[in-house]
Design an enzyme around this catalytic site. Structure first.
Site, PDB file in Angstrom:
ATOM      1  N   TYR A 250      21.753   7.839  -1.867  1.00  0.00           N
ATOM      2  CA  TYR A 250      20.448   8.494  -1.740  1.00  0.00           C
ATOM      3  C   TYR A 250      20.529   9.660  -0.738  1.00  0.00           C
ATOM      4  CZ  TYR A 250      15.677   9.247  -0.045  1.00  0.00           C
ATOM      5  OH  TYR A 250      14.498   9.829   0.359  1.00  0.00           O
TER       6      TYR A 250
ATOM      7  N   GLY B  75       3.017   9.191  -6.805  1.00  0.00           N
ATOM      8  CA  GLY B  75       3.660   8.358  -5.791  1.00  0.00           C
ATOM      9  C   GLY B  75       2.861   8.332  -4.495  1.00  0.00           C
TER      10      GLY B  75
ATOM     11  N   ILE C  64       3.531   9.628  -1.199  1.00  0.00           N
ATOM     12  CA  ILE C  64       3.299  10.876  -0.461  1.00  0.00           C
ATOM     13  C   ILE C  64       2.697  11.935  -1.393  1.00  0.00           C
ATOM     14  CG2 ILE C  64       4.401  12.693   0.915  1.00  0.00           C
ATOM     15  CD1 ILE C  64       6.604  10.570   1.600  1.00  0.00           C
TER      16      ILE C  64
ATOM     17  N   LYS D  99      20.009  13.781  -1.278  1.00  0.00           N
ATOM     18  CA  LYS D  99      19.013  14.580  -0.553  1.00  0.00           C
ATOM     19  C   LYS D  99      19.679  15.779   0.137  1.00  0.00           C
ATOM     20  CE  LYS D  99      15.114  12.832  -1.565  1.00  0.00           C
ATOM     21  NZ  LYS D  99      14.041  13.647  -2.129  1.00  0.00           N
TER      22      LYS D  99
HETATM   23  N1  LIG Z   1       8.524   7.396   1.991  1.00  0.00           N
HETATM   24  C1  LIG Z   1       9.434   7.759   2.871  1.00  0.00           C
HETATM   25  O1  LIG Z   1       9.572   7.145   3.937  1.00  0.00           O
HETATM   26  C2  LIG Z   1      10.324   8.955   2.609  1.00  0.00           C
HETATM   27  C3  LIG Z   1      11.220   9.338   3.615  1.00  0.00           C
HETATM   28  C4  LIG Z   1      12.051  10.435   3.381  1.00  0.00           C
HETATM   29  C5  LIG Z   1      11.949  11.142   2.207  1.00  0.00           C
HETATM   30  N2  LIG Z   1      11.076  10.739   1.241  1.00  0.00           N
HETATM   31  C6  LIG Z   1      11.007  11.522   0.011  1.00  0.00           C
HETATM   32  O2  LIG Z   1       9.645  11.849  -0.230  1.00  0.00           O
HETATM   33  C7  LIG Z   1       9.409  11.905  -1.631  1.00  0.00           C
HETATM   34  C8  LIG Z   1       8.266  11.008  -2.009  1.00  0.00           C
HETATM   35  O3  LIG Z   1       8.592   9.674  -1.634  1.00  0.00           O
HETATM   36  P1  LIG Z   1       7.554   8.465  -1.796  1.00  0.00           P
HETATM   37  O4  LIG Z   1       7.834   7.508  -0.707  1.00  0.00           O
HETATM   38  O5  LIG Z   1       6.183   9.001  -1.986  1.00  0.00           O
HETATM   39  O6  LIG Z   1       8.119   7.798  -3.133  1.00  0.00           O
HETATM   40  P2  LIG Z   1       7.382   7.363  -4.473  1.00  0.00           P
HETATM   41  O7  LIG Z   1       8.396   6.599  -5.250  1.00  0.00           O
HETATM   42  O8  LIG Z   1       6.084   6.693  -4.166  1.00  0.00           O
HETATM   43  O9  LIG Z   1       7.090   8.753  -5.178  1.00  0.00           O
HETATM   44  C9  LIG Z   1       8.045   9.423  -5.978  1.00  0.00           C
HETATM   45  C10 LIG Z   1       7.416   9.701  -7.319  1.00  0.00           C
HETATM   46  O10 LIG Z   1       8.393  10.399  -8.112  1.00  0.00           O
HETATM   47  C11 LIG Z   1       8.260   9.935  -9.438  1.00  0.00           C
HETATM   48  N3  LIG Z   1       9.510  10.132 -10.159  1.00  0.00           N
HETATM   49  C12 LIG Z   1      10.675   9.448 -10.026  1.00  0.00           C
HETATM   50  N4  LIG Z   1      11.578   9.901 -10.896  1.00  0.00           N
HETATM   51  C13 LIG Z   1      10.980  10.918 -11.577  1.00  0.00           C
HETATM   52  C14 LIG Z   1      11.417  11.792 -12.622  1.00  0.00           C
HETATM   53  N5  LIG Z   1      12.634  11.694 -13.127  1.00  0.00           N
HETATM   54  N6  LIG Z   1      10.529  12.711 -13.098  1.00  0.00           N
HETATM   55  C15 LIG Z   1       9.276  12.803 -12.588  1.00  0.00           C
HETATM   56  N7  LIG Z   1       8.810  11.990 -11.617  1.00  0.00           N
HETATM   57  C16 LIG Z   1       9.663  11.058 -11.115  1.00  0.00           C
HETATM   58  C17 LIG Z   1       7.930   8.457  -9.323  1.00  0.00           C
HETATM   59  O11 LIG Z   1       7.293   7.960 -10.495  1.00  0.00           O
HETATM   60  C18 LIG Z   1       7.038   8.428  -8.092  1.00  0.00           C
HETATM   61  O12 LIG Z   1       5.673   8.446  -8.436  1.00  0.00           O
HETATM   62  C19 LIG Z   1      10.737  11.543  -2.304  1.00  0.00           C
HETATM   63  O13 LIG Z   1      11.421  12.749  -2.603  1.00  0.00           O
HETATM   64  C20 LIG Z   1      11.469  10.780  -1.227  1.00  0.00           C
HETATM   65  O14 LIG Z   1      12.862  10.854  -1.398  1.00  0.00           O
HETATM   66  C21 LIG Z   1      10.255   9.663   1.418  1.00  0.00           C
END
Ligand SMILES: NC(=O)c1ccc[n+]([C@@H]2O[C@H](COP(=O)([O-])OP(=O)(O)OC[C@H]3O[C@@H](n4cnc5c(N)ncnc54)[C@H](O)[C@@H]3O)[C@@H](O)[C@H]2O)c1
Length: 350
Positions: free
Chosen positions: A183, A38, A40, A187
């Site tokens: 969501y 993903g 991050i 969290k």
């Molecule tokens: N991007 C933001 O602004 C933000 C803000 C707050 C929190 N977060 C948290 O940061 C983390 C990363 O977010 P991101 O924006 O990089 O999202 P993203 O969707 O790009 O990355 C998440 C990854 O998790 C994988 N995934 C989903 N379900 C899965 C499963 N069942 N088993 C294994 N892998 C699985 C997806 O394929 C994806 O590659 C998440 O936990 C998200 O909730 C992100």
């Protein structure tokens, strides 16, 4: 059957007994990054590799957005790494057996748990699958870590746990028992599960609350990515509400720096929640102005009502993370958006 398929051959290359292989240094530190394909996660995996970690990236390549984008993210991580320093595994964190096997074989020192179903609005349409992936998945990851003797976990939480918290900036000590989207509720549930895990196992657990993250590889569903894409191709953008809602946008490199610091510092605390924000909230209207400047095009704006689940504002109080993590965000919103736009254009040219 599923387990045998997913664990061959990548993880075995990096197993702890296999110290004859280059890059498999028993003295080196080993990290599992869930969600490594993903946005991050791929940046985090790269940063850990840069610090000399051997990394196993675990990701299901969930179709929430195009899995080919995730394959590209993994390819970028792989391209900059020693061949034996980075392995990836297609594995679903809701599959308890598979995730336990992965941890047992890789034997990480730390897990950075970022895999999740992200996104506020879609969670309203499908709350049960968010609960399953985020809550059950997190429990599985922590259980697998414990079974494999991994005593350190850094887990992604979110500014969304603050809901419409009346006082700003949002401090970690604020009451967070009024989430306004499924969501956000998942969290917050993960934060509580993390505490229970720490209490029962003695493992160090950090919950890092990310505030709207942006930069290269940003998820395509997020506002900055969508706006850059649409404004640069002269398509209309939809603004929800009157444009006065505000977000504390945070550049991805700053988030990763906070995560790395949490890995180093969490043992001093046992269990700790840290905000990782940008400390400069801006309104939606101002965000659109910056995007217009970066792209060099006037946006075509369509207005729509506020969306259920969206909070009015976010703003991280960084006192604790500055004091305890030495966290200091470096990248301004304008510079970060320019870098993200440059990345989007380079990808379009590829
Ligand atoms: N991007 C933001 O602004 C933000 C803000 C707050 C929190 N977060 C948290 O940061 C983390 C990363 O977010 P991101 O924006 O990089 O999202 P993203 O969707 O790009 O990355 C998440 C990854 O998790 C994988 N995934 C989903 N379900 C899965 C499963 N069942 N088993 C294994 N892998 C699985 C997806 O394929 C994806 O590659 C998440 O936990 C998200 O909730 C992100």
């Amino acid at each position: 059957m599923h387990r045998a398929q997913t664990l061959e051959p990548d993880v075995n290359h990096a197993c702890p007994e296999d110290t004859s292989k280059p890059g498999c240094d028993a003295a080196g530190r080993r990290a599992i990054v869930t969600g490594a394909a993903g946005f991050i996660g791929s940046h985090t995996a790269q940063a850990l590799l840069g610090r000399g970690y051997t990394v196993l990236g675990v990701d299901s390549l969930d179709p929430y957005y195009d899995p080919r984008t995730k394959e590209r993210n993994l390819a970028s991580v792989r391209a900059g790494a020693h061949p034996d320093a980075f392995r990836s595994l297609v594995c679903d964190i809701t599959d308890a057996d598979a995730i336990r096997d992965a941890f047992a074989l890789f034997a990480p020192d730390v897990v950075v748990h970022l895999a999740a179903r992200a996104g506020v609005r879609p969670s309203i349409a499908d709350p049960a699958s968010y609960a399953h992936t985020n809550v059950v998945g997190t429990q599985n990851v922590l259980d697998a870590a414990h079974a494999a003797g991994c005593t350190k976990a850094i887990c992604a939480s979110s500014s969304s746990v603050y809901g419409n918290c009346p006082s700003t900036p949002f401090a970690e000590t604020a009451a967070v028992d009024r989430p306004i989207s499924p969501y956000a509720a998942t969290k917050r549930a993960c934060e509580l599960i993390g505490h229970t895990h720490h209490h029962l196992t003695g493992a160090s657990v950090a919950m890092v609350r990310f505030f709207t993250v942006f930069g290269p590889r940003q998820r395509p569903d997020l506002a900055i990515h969508t706006f850059l894409d649409r404004v640069s191709t002269r398509r209309p953008i939809t603004l929800f509400g009157d444009g006065s809602t505000s977000r504390d946008y945070t550049y991805v490199d700053d988030i990763v720096a906070g995560v790395l610091s949490a890995i180093e510092r969490i043992d001093e605390h046992g269990y700790r929640i840290w905000n990782l924000g940008g400390d400069h909230p801006i309104s939606l209207n101002d965000l659109v102005g910056i995007i217009s400047d970066v792209v060099g095009t006037e946006p075509i704006i369509e207005r729509a009502g506020m969306q259920p689940g969206d909070v009015d504002r976010t703003w991280a109080d960084l006192s604790r993370s500055r004091d305890e993590l030495g966290y200091a965000p470096q990248t301004t919103i304008a510079d970060g958006i320019a870098r993200q736009f440059e990345w989007m254009r380079s990808r379009a040219d590829a």
